[in-house]
Design a protein around this motif. Structure first.
Motif, PDB file in Angstrom:
ATOM      1  N   LEU A  49      62.157 118.354 117.949  1.00 44.95           N
ATOM      2  CA  LEU A  49      60.845 117.799 118.201  1.00 44.95           C
ATOM      3  C   LEU A  49      60.209 118.203 119.932  1.00 44.95           C
ATOM      4  O   LEU A  49      59.062 118.259 119.993  1.00 44.95           O
ATOM      5  CB  LEU A  49      60.675 116.287 117.809  1.00 44.95           C
ATOM      6  N   GLY A  50      61.148 117.644 120.862  1.00 43.32           N
ATOM      7  CA  GLY A  50      61.053 118.159 121.973  1.00 43.32           C
ATOM      8  C   GLY A  50      60.436 119.516 122.337  1.00 43.32           C
ATOM      9  O   GLY A  50      59.655 119.882 122.801  1.00 43.32           O
ATOM     10  N   ALA A  51      61.425 120.564 121.587  1.00 38.40           N
ATOM     11  CA  ALA A  51      60.869 121.908 121.783  1.00 38.40           C
ATOM     12  C   ALA A  51      59.514 122.221 121.164  1.00 38.40           C
ATOM     13  O   ALA A  51      58.869 122.989 121.611  1.00 38.40           O
ATOM     14  CB  ALA A  51      61.878 122.627 120.890  1.00 38.40           C
ATOM     15  N   ALA A  52      59.148 121.516 119.710  1.00 39.95           N
ATOM     16  CA  ALA A  52      57.780 121.649 119.529  1.00 39.95           C
ATOM     17  C   ALA A  52      56.805 121.115 120.203  1.00 39.95           C
ATOM     18  O   ALA A  52      55.784 121.962 120.337  1.00 39.95           O
ATOM     19  CB  ALA A  52      57.934 120.922 117.871  1.00 39.95           C
ATOM     20  N   LEU A  53      57.155 120.021 120.797  1.00 34.30           N
ATOM     21  CA  LEU A  53      55.782 119.741 121.920  1.00 34.30           C
ATOM     22  C   LEU A  53      55.918 120.657 123.126  1.00 34.30           C
ATOM     23  O   LEU A  53      54.735 120.961 123.364  1.00 34.30           O
ATOM     24  CB  LEU A  53      56.360 118.314 122.488  1.00 34.30           C
ATOM     25  N   THR A  54      57.064 121.327 123.402  1.00 35.08           N
ATOM     26  CA  THR A  54      56.989 122.364 124.548  1.00 35.08           C
ATOM     27  C   THR A  54      56.259 123.391 124.096  1.00 35.08           C
ATOM     28  O   THR A  54      55.482 124.082 124.818  1.00 35.08           O
ATOM     29  CB  THR A  54      58.424 122.573 125.123  1.00 35.08           C
ATOM     30  N   ALA A  55      56.424 124.047 122.951  1.00 36.89           N
ATOM     31  CA  ALA A  55      55.770 124.903 122.243  1.00 36.89           C
ATOM     32  C   ALA A  55      54.401 124.659 122.242  1.00 36.89           C
ATOM     33  O   ALA A  55      53.548 125.566 122.227  1.00 36.89           O
ATOM     34  CB  ALA A  55      56.220 125.299 120.956  1.00 36.89           C
ATOM     35  N   SER A  56      54.008 123.523 121.906  1.00 37.81           N
ATOM     36  CA  SER A  56      52.566 123.173 121.953  1.00 37.81           C
ATOM     37  C   SER A  56      51.829 123.387 123.271  1.00 37.81           C
ATOM     38  O   SER A  56      50.806 123.754 123.429  1.00 37.81           O
ATOM     39  CB  SER A  56      52.241 121.696 121.396  1.00 37.81           C
ATOM     40  N   LEU A  57      52.690 122.885 124.171  1.00 39.20           N
ATOM     41  CA  LEU A  57      52.236 123.103 125.537  1.00 39.20           C
ATOM     42  C   LEU A  57      52.075 124.367 126.317  1.00 39.20           C
ATOM     43  O   LEU A  57      51.107 124.829 126.933  1.00 39.20           O
ATOM     44  CB  LEU A  57      53.193 122.139 126.628  1.00 39.20           C
ATOM     45  N   ALA A  58      53.038 125.392 125.447  1.00 41.21           N
ATOM     46  CA  ALA A  58      53.040 126.721 125.982  1.00 41.21           C
ATOM     47  C   ALA A  58      52.074 127.616 125.318  1.00 41.21           C
ATOM     48  O   ALA A  58      51.818 128.667 125.670  1.00 41.21           O
ATOM     49  CB  ALA A  58      54.513 127.192 125.684  1.00 41.21           C
ATOM     50  N   SER A  59      51.434 127.132 124.276  1.00 42.08           N
ATOM     51  CA  SER A  59      50.553 127.854 123.390  1.00 42.08           C
ATOM     52  C   SER A  59      49.092 128.105 124.286  1.00 42.08           C
ATOM     53  O   SER A  59      48.495 129.274 123.930  1.00 42.08           O
ATOM     54  CB  SER A  59      49.892 126.933 122.358  1.00 42.08           C
TER      55      SER A  59
ATOM     56  N   ASP B 189      54.004 131.897 113.129  1.00 40.50           N
ATOM     57  CA  ASP B 189      52.552 131.207 113.322  1.00 40.50           C
ATOM     58  C   ASP B 189      52.837 129.948 114.076  1.00 40.50           C
ATOM     59  O   ASP B 189      53.729 129.210 113.777  1.00 40.50           O
ATOM     60  CB  ASP B 189      51.891 131.031 112.065  1.00 40.50           C
ATOM     61  N   PRO B 190      51.765 129.395 114.608  1.00 36.01           N
ATOM     62  CA  PRO B 190      51.947 128.205 115.671  1.00 36.01           C
ATOM     63  C   PRO B 190      52.335 126.765 114.484  1.00 36.01           C
ATOM     64  O   PRO B 190      53.063 126.126 114.941  1.00 36.01           O
ATOM     65  CB  PRO B 190      50.659 127.810 116.199  1.00 36.01           C
ATOM     66  N   HIS B 191      51.767 126.876 113.375  1.00 43.15           N
ATOM     67  CA  HIS B 191      52.042 125.825 112.526  1.00 43.15           C
ATOM     68  C   HIS B 191      53.596 125.991 111.692  1.00 43.15           C
ATOM     69  O   HIS B 191      53.818 124.890 111.144  1.00 43.15           O
ATOM     70  CB  HIS B 191      50.993 125.626 111.502  1.00 43.15           C
ATOM     71  N   GLN B 192      54.126 127.072 112.043  1.00 37.34           N
ATOM     72  CA  GLN B 192      55.472 127.328 111.518  1.00 37.34           C
ATOM     73  C   GLN B 192      56.733 126.718 112.408  1.00 37.34           C
ATOM     74  O   GLN B 192      57.846 126.991 112.161  1.00 37.34           O
ATOM     75  CB  GLN B 192      55.688 128.833 110.981  1.00 37.34           C
ATOM     76  N   VAL B 193      56.190 126.677 113.691  1.00 37.22           N
ATOM     77  CA  VAL B 193      57.314 126.582 114.707  1.00 37.22           C
ATOM     78  C   VAL B 193      58.153 125.407 114.644  1.00 37.22           C
ATOM     79  O   VAL B 193      59.316 125.737 114.594  1.00 37.22           O
ATOM     80  CB  VAL B 193      56.525 126.565 116.114  1.00 37.22           C
TER      81      VAL B 193
ATOM     82  N   GLU C 228      49.681 116.755 119.567  1.00 39.22           N
ATOM     83  CA  GLU C 228      50.644 116.806 118.744  1.00 39.22           C
ATOM     84  C   GLU C 228      50.491 118.642 118.057  1.00 39.22           C
ATOM     85  O   GLU C 228      49.332 118.977 118.129  1.00 39.22           O
ATOM     86  CB  GLU C 228      50.094 116.057 117.263  1.00 39.22           C
ATOM     87  N   PRO C 229      51.988 119.091 117.610  1.00 37.06           N
ATOM     88  CA  PRO C 229      51.570 120.406 117.135  1.00 37.06           C
ATOM     89  C   PRO C 229      50.833 120.413 115.986  1.00 37.06           C
ATOM     90  O   PRO C 229      50.796 119.486 115.231  1.00 37.06           O
ATOM     91  CB  PRO C 229      53.294 120.381 116.898  1.00 37.06           C
ATOM     92  N   PRO C 230      50.340 121.473 115.711  1.00 37.17           N
ATOM     93  CA  PRO C 230      49.268 121.655 114.582  1.00 37.17           C
ATOM     94  C   PRO C 230      50.257 121.311 113.283  1.00 37.17           C
ATOM     95  O   PRO C 230      51.318 121.741 112.978  1.00 37.17           O
ATOM     96  CB  PRO C 230      48.684 123.030 114.717  1.00 37.17           C
ATOM     97  N   PRO C 231      49.873 120.593 112.238  1.00 37.75           N
ATOM     98  CA  PRO C 231      50.366 120.350 111.033  1.00 37.75           C
ATOM     99  C   PRO C 231      50.476 121.533 110.246  1.00 37.75           C
ATOM    100  O   PRO C 231      49.746 122.428 110.187  1.00 37.75           O
ATOM    101  CB  PRO C 231      49.426 119.380 110.155  1.00 37.75           C
ATOM    102  N   ARG C 232      51.535 121.668 109.349  1.00 41.65           N
ATOM    103  CA  ARG C 232      51.703 122.701 108.536  1.00 41.65           C
ATOM    104  C   ARG C 232      50.942 122.467 107.160  1.00 41.65           C
ATOM    105  O   ARG C 232      50.995 121.576 106.460  1.00 41.65           O
ATOM    106  CB  ARG C 232      53.269 122.811 108.080  1.00 41.65           C
ATOM    107  N   PRO C 233      50.267 123.716 106.941  1.00 42.37           N
ATOM    108  CA  PRO C 233      49.456 123.487 105.546  1.00 42.37           C
ATOM    109  C   PRO C 233      50.282 123.511 104.593  1.00 42.37           C
ATOM    110  O   PRO C 233      51.525 124.009 104.393  1.00 42.37           O
ATOM    111  CB  PRO C 233      48.621 125.050 105.692  1.00 42.37           C
TER     112      PRO C 233
END
Length: 396
Positions: A118-128, A328-332, A197-202
């Motif tokens: 989850l920390g990596a997901a937050l960092t990916a959101s930051l890195a987007s 895709d971002p929602h899949q990360v 928050e990272p984008p939710p997965r459809p």
């Protein structure tokens, strides 16, 4: 969105997550293992069992992390898992019973996985907002937090073990880890609240596993190979006559190299696509892990600490960054979770096999030789990863 410099500072604070998940909950056990083994009369296989159970917990955490993040929110779940990890570490000071210690290692492994993913997901959101090399840098900074955890344990644990008798020192060591874990949470909390928050997965959309098989298989073998080194390297140094000071220096050098590696490798990781960056780093990891096989000279040990330390966490970052680039971002979040499942399976198998081999063959060096061979095979598998993963909603 955060400016580049501010984003790096946020990533640095989020790096307290892998400092807890890796440096404290995973790797610090290697420093505490020799006095625990002596005090509790454990074989190498029994000693390895605690890391195998910890890795099994990591597997459980990897399986549920994305779901927990969706249920509680990624930020909230990330911070809650850090607190739980700290409690499990501190509680390990309270018992000598193997089942109790196994249970606490299981919990620390599970919450450590949730923390990292989850920390990596937050960092990916930051890195987007910072594509290309900046994205690789932010992920490298985040993962380098594991090196900071190693440095802290290298400074605190050997001194603690030298100050107290063996039967008490390892207990104090676990208590120290619990306190440091709480401090790590206090560092990460304000940063996590600054990241969206990272984008939710459809609904019905998942990370395409089939398109990531080379990345997944290589990462699984990395998990099996690297953990034998991290579990038994201190025992090997002790067996070769290393003093408390030498062990402390080794561990600190390893941690400092891991911190620097996150920055040093980021330009390479940013330039190489597909699985080429993880493959390159795997070869360097194998070289670092293999150096102690050639003798017990301190120069070999320090060279091993530098090569292995500068690369193994950067490799974790390179795999995580590769997932960020090909999905895709929602899949990360799901994609990192899938990769971490394979990594955790490898971690579950590696210590036990190496421990059994160490008990039955040429000591700990035999286990390290096995880990080097496994890592090299993984390097070849990484090369099969394509630059982009085709997206299909039905692919699971």
């Amino acid at each position: 969105m955060a400016q580049p410099t501010r984003a790096v500072w946020i990533a640095l604070l989020l790096a307290a997550g892998p400092a807890s998940a890796f440096g404290l909950a995973r790797f610090a056990y290697a420093v505490l293992l020799p006095p625990m083994q002596a005090d509790l009369d454990w074989s190498y296989a029994t000693a390895a069992l605690l890391n195998t159970v910890n890795a099994a917990g990591y597997l459980i955490g990897a399986l549920v992390a994305a779901r927990v993040g969706r249920r509680l929110g990624v930020r909230q779940a990330f911070l809650l898992s850090m607190v739980t990890t700290a409690v499990a570490l501190g509680a390990s000071a309270l018992s000598t019973l193997l089942p109790v210690l196994l249970g606490l290692r299981l919990i620390a492994g599970a919450t450590g996985a949730v923390t990292f993913i989850l920390g990596a997901a937050l960092t990916a959101s930051l890195a987007s907002a910072h594509p290309g090399r900046s994205s690789a840098l932010l992920m490298g900074v985040y993962v380098a937090g594991g090196g900071l955890g190693i440095v802290v344990t290298g400074l605190l644990l050997p001194a603690t073990l030298a100050w107290y008798p063996a039967e008490l020192g390892w207990r104090i060591g676990w208590a120290v880890l619990g306190v440091v874990g709480i401090l790590a949470w206090l560092m990460a909390a304000p940063a996590a609240r600054r990241v969206p928050e990272p984008p939710p997965r459809p609904a019905g959309s998942r990370a395409p596993v089939r398109g990531m098989i080379p990345l997944l298989s290589g990462y699984t073998l990395f998990g099996a190979g690297y953990i034998a080194y991290m579990t038994f390297i201190v025992a090997l140094l002790r067996g070769d006559g290393a003093t408390d000071v030498q062990v402390s220096v080794f561990w600190i050098v390893l941690g400092l190299a891991a911190i620097g590696g996150g920055f040093a490798w980021s330009p390479v990781i940013g330039r190489l696509s597909g699985g080429r960056a993880p493959a390159l780093l795997m070869v360097v990891v194998a070289l670092g892990a293999g150096l102690p096989l050639f003798g017990s000279h301190p120069v070999l040990a320090l060279g091993s600490a530098v090569l292995f330390g500068a690369t193994f966490l950067a490799l974790v970052g390179s795999v995580t960054h590769a997932a960020h680039r090909v999905l895709d971002p929602h899949q990360v979040t799901d994609g990192i979770g899938i990769l971490t499942v394979g990594f955790a399976i490898g971690q579950s198998i590696g210590p036990l096999l190496s421990g059994i081999l160490a008990d039955s063959a040429d000591g700990v060096r035999a286990g390290l030789a096995l880990s080097v061979a496994v890592v090299l095979v993984g390097a070849v598998l990484f090369l099969g990863q394509r630059r982009h993963v085709p997206t299909t909603a039905a692919d699971t």
